[in-house]
Design an enzyme around this catalytic site. Structure first.
Site, PDB file in Angstrom:
ATOM      1  N   GLU A 283       0.863  -1.189   0.000  1.00  0.00           N
ATOM      2  CA  GLU A 283       0.000   0.000   0.000  1.00  0.00           C
ATOM      3  C   GLU A 283       0.895   1.232   0.000  1.00  0.00           C
ATOM      4  O   GLU A 283       1.649   1.473   0.949  1.00  0.00           O
ATOM      5  CB  GLU A 283      -0.905  -0.004   1.234  1.00  0.00           C
ATOM      6  CG  GLU A 283      -1.969   1.070   1.219  1.00  0.00           C
ATOM      7  CD  GLU A 283      -3.044   0.834   0.180  1.00  0.00           C
ATOM      8  OE1 GLU A 283      -3.784   1.799  -0.117  1.00  0.00           O
ATOM      9  OE2 GLU A 283      -3.182  -0.292  -0.348  1.00  0.00           O
ATOM     10  N   GLU A 313      -0.692   9.346  -5.882  1.00  0.00           N
ATOM     11  CA  GLU A 313       0.422   8.414  -6.019  1.00  0.00           C
ATOM     12  C   GLU A 313       0.514   7.857  -7.444  1.00  0.00           C
ATOM     13  O   GLU A 313       1.612   7.693  -7.983  1.00  0.00           O
ATOM     14  CB  GLU A 313       0.247   7.281  -4.999  1.00  0.00           C
ATOM     15  CG  GLU A 313       0.341   7.769  -3.557  1.00  0.00           C
ATOM     16  CD  GLU A 313      -0.761   7.259  -2.645  1.00  0.00           C
ATOM     17  OE1 GLU A 313      -1.044   7.932  -1.643  1.00  0.00           O
ATOM     18  OE2 GLU A 313      -1.339   6.188  -2.929  1.00  0.00           O
ATOM     19  N   ASP A 468      -6.561   2.764   3.460  1.00  0.00           N
ATOM     20  CA  ASP A 468      -6.152   1.533   4.137  1.00  0.00           C
ATOM     21  C   ASP A 468      -7.347   0.622   4.402  1.00  0.00           C
ATOM     22  O   ASP A 468      -7.262  -0.598   4.231  1.00  0.00           O
ATOM     23  CB  ASP A 468      -5.444   1.875   5.448  1.00  0.00           C
ATOM     24  CG  ASP A 468      -4.310   2.860   5.228  1.00  0.00           C
ATOM     25  OD1 ASP A 468      -3.406   2.548   4.446  1.00  0.00           O
ATOM     26  OD2 ASP A 468      -4.351   3.958   5.816  1.00  0.00           O
TER      27      ASP A 468
END
Length: 484
Positions: A283, A313, A468
């Site tokens: 992750e 990202e 998450d």
């Protein structure tokens, strides 16, 4: 052949009856569409179509970054520190209150979530002391690994969870007791990360936030050193998990290039000691250093089976490695272009990370408005349900409600969108979004794509840790099929 009057009459009556039934059925569907909101239709569709995998995950190991999150109102803290609105400029590292002001302004005006390392420990300590004095504040479990462990423990009662990382007293007291923590992971003090949250429409100087999100900063020593990496691998072998999930590479942002190379090489060396039949999920989190992203792409991605990341990202991965759509941007409505995201995921799996030595066969992209899972053939099952349940948990956690109240969320994706920007056959394929069937799949060459919208909470109670929770929940509903 001639029809007799009686037979003809029967046929005409039957035809009229069936036609009327069809009309009534169509009217029922139209009525459902017109009287039920798109958001309510999506909630119902998720409940109807999300399925459990054939072989459920029973044991999960997570590491390596663990910390305590100190969550505060961004504007309240800036006022407390007497920081006024000023210039807007991103800084890869923060060294002063001025750097904090400029970087926060840069992301606040675009409504983009971000995380930056505070290199000056003394200044960071003063900021934390000020945040701790605010009337409204909250300490919670933080760090991608800890948040994944926490969320899995919260959502399941039949999954055994091992968590390895620097666990201080605050995190230890907040973590569910059923999460196993080796004694070697316990520390005398917590690493504290500052979570500066702000709401959609909140004003600061000349700017108004387009969405609700957060800016994170920290001066984290233990996690940046990947403290406990050897313990992590040893514990995994003893634990025997079905899945391994890890994160924390963004905390290497402040290191020199040689240090980054050294730590990533050590990580890959340790991970290579694990059996390849155990899927490894990495992750990612917000990174500013393009050179670090290049190293992760070349050294770490081939050594993992699955990758999770968001639009910030993803944009950096493609920009740092000369991929497609290097200027991937978030539209005014709060989402990146769907076709452009699919193009980049395809490029990562087929060009950036490829070859017989590469293990990477799955990418889970999550953003505010939609999620997409891209997979290579023969490796993963139940992906459509996995992307759907990940999208559903995003709305549930942001609003703090189970089930989701359709009146408190909003559908943000367009009514129609192409499946690619730069691949002609799919650029010409336009999906007309149907909220009654919100989960969609398509293919491009060897890559299968699985798509779900997200129902965006209008007034979110908490924005940190959504990625998450999404990745952890989706992985529990994914079937890893490859065995060697």
């Amino acid at each position: 052949m001639e029809w007799s009057p009686l037979i003809l009459a029967i046929v005409l009556v039957a035809t009229a009856y069936l036609y009327n039934c069809n009309l009534n059925s169509s009217d029922t569907v139209l009525n459902a569409r017109s009287t039920t909101s798109a958001e309510a239709q999506i909630v119902q569709a998720w409940a109807r179509t999300i399925q459990e995998p054939m072989n459920k995950v029973k044991r999960v190991a997570v590491g390596l970054n663990v910390n305590a999150d100190l969550i505060v109102s961004a504007i309240s803290l800036l006022d407390k520190l007497d920081i006024k609105p000023g210039a807007s400029q991103d800084h890869a590292l923060l060294n002063s209150l001025s750097d904090l002001q400029e970087s926060f302004a840069h992301f606040f005006e675009s409504g983009a979530a971000a995380e930056r390392f505070f290199a000056n420990g003394e200044v960071y300590k003063r900021i934390i002391e000020a945040a701790d004095k605010l009337e409204h504040k909250e300490y919670s479990v933080g760090g991608n690994a800890a948040l994944m462990a926490y969320k899995m423990a919260e959502l399941t009662d039949d999954v055994q969870i091992l968590m390895v990382g620097p666990v201080g007293p605050k995190v230890h007291s907040l973590m569910p007791s059923r999460v196993q923590i080796p004694d070697t992971s316990l520390r005398d003090e917590d690493e504290v990360h500052l979570i500066m949250e702000y709401a959609e429409g909140e004003k600061w100087g000349q700017w108004t936030s387009p969405i609700a999100t957060r800016f994170i900063t920290s001066h984290d020593v233990a996690n940046a050193e990947m403290d406990g990496l050897d313990v992590f691998v040893t514990s995994i072998k003893d634990f025997g998990p079905d899945v391994v999930m890890f994160s924390g590479l963004h905390l290497l942002d402040s290191d020199s290039l040689s240090k980054q190379q050294e730590k990533l090489s050590l990580l890959v060396e340790e991970l290579s000691k694990l059996p390849h039949v155990i899927p490894l999920h990495l992750e990612l989190a917000s990174i500013a250093n393009e050179r670090l992203v290049q190293l992760i792409a070349t050294q770490v991605l081939p050594a993992v089976h699955s990758l999770g990341l968001n639009e910030q990202e993803l944009g950096l991965v493609t920009r740092a490695n000369s991929g497609p759509h290097p200027n991937l941007a978030i539209e005014e409505s709060g989402y990146a272009e769907i076709g452009a995201v699919a193009d980049i995921l395809f490029w990562i799996l087929t060009s950036l990370v490829k070859g017989q030595d590469s293990l990477l066969t799955r990418i889970h992209f999550h953003s505010l408005a939609f999620h997409m899972v891209a997979t290579l053939p023969g490796q993963w099952g139940n992906s459509l349900s996995a992307v759907g349940i990940g999208a559903r948990i995003a709305g549930r956690q942001a609003c703090g409600q189970v089930p989701i109240d359709p009146s408190k969320v909003a559908l943000r994706i367009p009514k129609a969108f192409p499946l690619s920007v730069d691949y002609a056959p799919l650029r010409k394929t336009v999906i007309i979004f149907d909220p009654i069937e919100p989960l969609t799949s398509w293919t491009r060459g060897p890559v299968a794509f699985h798509f779900s919208p997200v129902l965006v909470c209008k007034k979110p109670g908490k924005t940190v840790g959504l990625g998450d929770a999404i990745s952890a929940t989706a992985m529990l509903h994914t079937q890893y099929m490859h065995r060697v």
